[in-house]
Design a protein around this motif. Sequence first.
Motif, PDB file in Angstrom:
ATOM      1  N   LEU A   9       0.874  -1.163   0.000  1.00  0.00           N
ATOM      2  CA  LEU A   9       0.000   0.000   0.000  1.00  0.00           C
ATOM      3  C   LEU A   9       0.914   1.216   0.000  1.00  0.00           C
ATOM      4  O   LEU A   9       2.116   1.091   0.235  1.00  0.00           O
ATOM      5  N   THR A  10       0.376   2.386  -0.253  1.00  0.00           N
ATOM      6  CA  THR A  10       1.216   3.573  -0.208  1.00  0.00           C
ATOM      7  C   THR A  10       1.831   3.716   1.180  1.00  0.00           C
ATOM      8  O   THR A  10       1.119   3.784   2.190  1.00  0.00           O
ATOM      9  N   GLY A  11       3.158   3.680   1.251  1.00  0.00           N
ATOM     10  CA  GLY A  11       3.863   3.791   2.518  1.00  0.00           C
ATOM     11  C   GLY A  11       3.973   2.501   3.294  1.00  0.00           C
ATOM     12  O   GLY A  11       4.548   2.478   4.381  1.00  0.00           O
ATOM     13  N   VAL A  12       3.427   1.405   2.765  1.00  0.00           N
ATOM     14  CA  VAL A  12       3.456   0.110   3.436  1.00  0.00           C
ATOM     15  C   VAL A  12       4.002  -0.946   2.485  1.00  0.00           C
ATOM     16  O   VAL A  12       3.516  -1.087   1.360  1.00  0.00           O
ATOM     17  N   ASN A  13       5.008  -1.679   2.941  1.00  0.00           N
ATOM     18  CA  ASN A  13       5.568  -2.791   2.167  1.00  0.00           C
ATOM     19  C   ASN A  13       5.851  -3.954   3.108  1.00  0.00           C
ATOM     20  O   ASN A  13       6.415  -3.755   4.188  1.00  0.00           O
ATOM     21  N   SER A  14       5.464  -5.148   2.703  1.00  0.00           N
ATOM     22  CA  SER A  14       5.641  -6.310   3.564  1.00  0.00           C
ATOM     23  C   SER A  14       5.934  -7.545   2.733  1.00  0.00           C
ATOM     24  O   SER A  14       5.647  -7.602   1.527  1.00  0.00           O
ATOM     25  N   LEU A  15       6.504  -8.549   3.395  1.00  0.00           N
ATOM     26  CA  LEU A  15       6.828  -9.814   2.750  1.00  0.00           C
ATOM     27  C   LEU A  15       6.829 -10.895   3.816  1.00  0.00           C
ATOM     28  O   LEU A  15       7.463 -10.746   4.864  1.00  0.00           O
ATOM     29  N   ALA A  16       6.097 -11.982   3.570  1.00  0.00           N
ATOM     30  CA  ALA A  16       6.030 -13.072   4.547  1.00  0.00           C
ATOM     31  C   ALA A  16       5.943 -14.389   3.809  1.00  0.00           C
ATOM     32  O   ALA A  16       5.169 -14.531   2.865  1.00  0.00           O
ATOM     33  N   GLY A  17       6.759 -15.358   4.229  1.00  0.00           N
ATOM     34  CA  GLY A  17       6.737 -16.640   3.540  1.00  0.00           C
ATOM     35  C   GLY A  17       7.714 -17.628   4.136  1.00  0.00           C
ATOM     36  O   GLY A  17       7.979 -17.618   5.347  1.00  0.00           O
ATOM     37  N   THR A  18       8.268 -18.492   3.278  1.00  0.00           N
ATOM     38  CA  THR A  18       9.185 -19.538   3.711  1.00  0.00           C
ATOM     39  C   THR A  18      10.430 -19.549   2.840  1.00  0.00           C
ATOM     40  O   THR A  18      10.404 -19.117   1.687  1.00  0.00           O
ATOM     41  N   VAL A  19      11.499 -20.088   3.406  1.00  0.00           N
ATOM     42  CA  VAL A  19      12.746 -20.228   2.664  1.00  0.00           C
ATOM     43  C   VAL A  19      13.530 -21.389   3.275  1.00  0.00           C
ATOM     44  O   VAL A  19      13.461 -21.629   4.482  1.00  0.00           O
ATOM     45  N   VAL A  20      14.235 -22.123   2.442  1.00  0.00           N
ATOM     46  CA  VAL A  20      15.131 -23.180   2.910  1.00  0.00           C
ATOM     47  C   VAL A  20      16.534 -22.594   2.997  1.00  0.00           C
ATOM     48  O   VAL A  20      17.069 -22.097   2.005  1.00  0.00           O
ATOM     49  N   ASP A  21      17.127 -22.626   4.191  1.00  0.00           N
ATOM     50  CA  ASP A  21      18.447 -22.016   4.328  1.00  0.00           C
ATOM     51  C   ASP A  21      19.542 -22.951   3.805  1.00  0.00           C
ATOM     52  O   ASP A  21      19.269 -24.061   3.340  1.00  0.00           O
ATOM     53  N   ALA A  22      20.778 -22.510   3.890  1.00  0.00           N
ATOM     54  CA  ALA A  22      21.888 -23.245   3.287  1.00  0.00           C
ATOM     55  C   ALA A  22      22.160 -24.576   3.967  1.00  0.00           C
ATOM     56  O   ALA A  22      22.825 -25.444   3.396  1.00  0.00           O
ATOM     57  N   ASP A  23      21.642 -24.755   5.185  1.00  0.00           N
ATOM     58  CA  ASP A  23      21.812 -26.026   5.887  1.00  0.00           C
ATOM     59  C   ASP A  23      20.614 -26.955   5.700  1.00  0.00           C
ATOM     60  O   ASP A  23      20.567 -28.035   6.277  1.00  0.00           O
ATOM     61  N   GLY A  24      19.615 -26.511   4.929  1.00  0.00           N
ATOM     62  CA  GLY A  24      18.449 -27.337   4.683  1.00  0.00           C
ATOM     63  C   GLY A  24      17.346 -27.166   5.690  1.00  0.00           C
ATOM     64  O   GLY A  24      16.429 -27.976   5.755  1.00  0.00           O
ATOM     65  N   ARG A  25      17.398 -26.105   6.476  1.00  0.00           N
ATOM     66  CA  ARG A  25      16.378 -25.867   7.488  1.00  0.00           C
ATOM     67  C   ARG A  25      15.285 -24.982   6.888  1.00  0.00           C
ATOM     68  O   ARG A  25      15.574 -23.970   6.254  1.00  0.00           O
ATOM     69  N   LEU A  26      14.017 -25.377   7.089  1.00  0.00           N
ATOM     70  CA  LEU A  26      12.913 -24.556   6.605  1.00  0.00           C
ATOM     71  C   LEU A  26      12.630 -23.454   7.614  1.00  0.00           C
ATOM     72  O   LEU A  26      12.381 -23.711   8.792  1.00  0.00           O
ATOM     73  N   LEU A  27      12.667 -22.211   7.149  1.00  0.00           N
ATOM     74  CA  LEU A  27      12.397 -21.055   7.988  1.00  0.00           C
ATOM     75  C   LEU A  27      11.139 -20.345   7.500  1.00  0.00           C
ATOM     76  O   LEU A  27      10.924 -20.215   6.291  1.00  0.00           O
ATOM     77  N   ALA A  28      10.318 -19.912   8.428  1.00  0.00           N
ATOM     78  CA  ALA A  28       9.204 -19.028   8.118  1.00  0.00           C
ATOM     79  C   ALA A  28       9.609 -17.619   8.531  1.00  0.00           C
ATOM     80  O   ALA A  28      10.203 -17.428   9.595  1.00  0.00           O
ATOM     81  N   PHE A  29       9.293 -16.636   7.704  1.00  0.00           N
ATOM     82  CA  PHE A  29       9.715 -15.273   8.008  1.00  0.00           C
ATOM     83  C   PHE A  29       8.599 -14.295   7.692  1.00  0.00           C
ATOM     84  O   PHE A  29       7.701 -14.563   6.889  1.00  0.00           O
ATOM     85  N   SER A  30       8.655 -13.153   8.331  1.00  0.00           N
ATOM     86  CA  SER A  30       7.789 -12.034   7.961  1.00  0.00           C
ATOM     87  C   SER A  30       8.517 -10.735   8.258  1.00  0.00           C
ATOM     88  O   SER A  30       9.158 -10.593   9.307  1.00  0.00           O
ATOM     89  N   PHE A  31       8.435  -9.824   7.317  1.00  0.00           N
ATOM     90  CA  PHE A  31       9.038  -8.503   7.439  1.00  0.00           C
ATOM     91  C   PHE A  31       7.962  -7.474   7.109  1.00  0.00           C
ATOM     92  O   PHE A  31       7.371  -7.518   6.019  1.00  0.00           O
ATOM     93  N   LEU A  32       7.695  -6.552   8.034  1.00  0.00           N
ATOM     94  CA  LEU A  32       6.637  -5.557   7.864  1.00  0.00           C
ATOM     95  C   LEU A  32       7.216  -4.161   8.023  1.00  0.00           C
ATOM     96  O   LEU A  32       7.856  -3.860   9.040  1.00  0.00           O
ATOM     97  N   ALA A  33       6.997  -3.312   7.039  1.00  0.00           N
ATOM     98  CA  ALA A  33       7.485  -1.929   7.088  1.00  0.00           C
ATOM     99  C   ALA A  33       6.314  -0.990   6.821  1.00  0.00           C
ATOM    100  O   ALA A  33       5.600  -1.155   5.830  1.00  0.00           O
ATOM    101  N   GLY A  34       6.121  -0.018   7.704  1.00  0.00           N
ATOM    102  CA  GLY A  34       4.966   0.857   7.595  1.00  0.00           C
ATOM    103  C   GLY A  34       5.266   2.310   7.356  1.00  0.00           C
ATOM    104  O   GLY A  34       4.363   3.153   7.438  1.00  0.00           O
ATOM    105  N   SER A  35       6.525   2.649   7.037  1.00  0.00           N
ATOM    106  CA  SER A  35       6.878   4.061   6.807  1.00  0.00           C
ATOM    107  C   SER A  35       7.797   4.189   5.600  1.00  0.00           C
ATOM    108  O   SER A  35       8.796   4.913   5.630  1.00  0.00           O
TER     109      SER A  35
END
Length: 509
Positions: free
Chosen positions: A460-486
């Motif tokens: 949205l205007t002034g709001v950017n976010s990303l949330a999901g999953t990623v497999v790291d270099a050791d094969g571990r599944l990580l869930a993440f979320s990053f929220l920015a409101g300014s």
Amino acid sequence: MSGRGGWQLKTWQFTAAAAVAGLALASAAAAAAGPWDSGGQRTAESRRAASGTGTGDADHRTEAGRPIPAGSGQITPEAPAVLAPLEAGGLAPRTGQGAREAAAGQAPPPTTTALKGLLEPLLKARGLGPGATASVVDAATGQELYGSGAKTAMVPASTVKIATAAAALSVLGPDHRIRTTVVAEPAPGYEDGAAPERIVLVGGGDPTLTARAEAGGNASLRTLADRAAAVLKKRGARTVRLAYDTSAYSGPALHPIGPNENIAPVSALMADEGRLDTSRSGPAPRTARPAQDAADAFAGFLADRGVTVEGAVRQATATDQAEELADVRSAPLSALVERMLTHSDNDIAEALARQTALAAGAEADFAGAERETRRALDRLGVPLDGTRFADGSGLDRADRVTARLLTSVLARAAHTDHPELRPVLTGLPVAGFSGTLAGRYSGQDAADGTGVVRAKTGTLTGVNSLAGTVVDADGRLLAFSFLAGSTTDPATAQSTLDHLATTLARCGC
């Protein structure tokens, strides 16, 4: 900074993520919880993947075991080495004992200290503005490995669709289909055949109902007309009076943002999401009267099939005495959730929020949908402090969620205790290849995340976010979320978010 895994992504890491290997990495028993939809679609996909042929749930394929470059016009690779052992209850073979431990979720997760050193400089980067929040969770254990303002409620934009999806799936199940029906009302005071048959087109809340000649897997108004006309002709009814019923939903139809090309008025009856130009995807001009337009189209389809509609098509509520003549059903809820998440479909999101309310016997309006979404997530054990679900799509700036809420939902979707939530993961766009991430991850800082990161975007205007999953270099599944409101520069903010997720993929730390 490269840690144990180094900066270079491994082929197994890429292919594992591209085939939603999170389930494999969280637990080798994940396959026992399938199939995932009413037709056994997910089981069939795993078998095709194991044989090295066909397409997977996100149209991935294999090409000599190598990643296909983004922007090449080709599609992402499959991962038979990951999916095949799942069906046999085994582990995915890679190289050596450490690889097998990683596939079983036994490799050590990243340390909090390492993640803090890697992520905090990016979170404080100018592109995200002040106050950006984050949560990173080990999907195998549900343990939060890193949090920065993770309990702070933020405007989530479209990442709220992750919560909408989980609530609907938990209440309705992945096999649920939304029905659109045609019913016949009794005509008191007339002998048989003395008056036109009175029929009602009853909307069940399926925004994917289509008036197109090619239904493409959606429920079709034309098919409904075929079925209704056949029954009517058998009854000797060649002329009918037609009404339409939208009473499944209540409250205001107009979203708080007002008339907008991103969403149609929310109605229990609509065709093609109320789009005036059905050849366009994404934002498009919308009708102000979706139910009336769908009913008018249905009247035309009946006429094409030899059943004439007499008089004007008006709104009415079907009575308890009405007799069902025909119905059509949407694709399974699992498919609707995947479509909603991949393409950030606002109309499906609002429909699923109301379906959650209907399943609980609540009013299917914005308030009822919010209340029942909260209740569904609370039953899942998701932290709800400070949250607000003013709508199901994330278009309303009154929405509030925390980074921890989103990672909690994602971790539960990866756990074998909740197989009904799996479409929350399989619907996430693949970085550089599908949906709202198709055009991203091309920059130098994020290119290594291509095909490895799967995430829902929010803008949205002034709001950017990303949330999901990623497999790291050791094969571990990580869930993440990053929220920015300014944020002040959407392109820079998106690039920084993509860099954050790619940093997790590179991490062997």
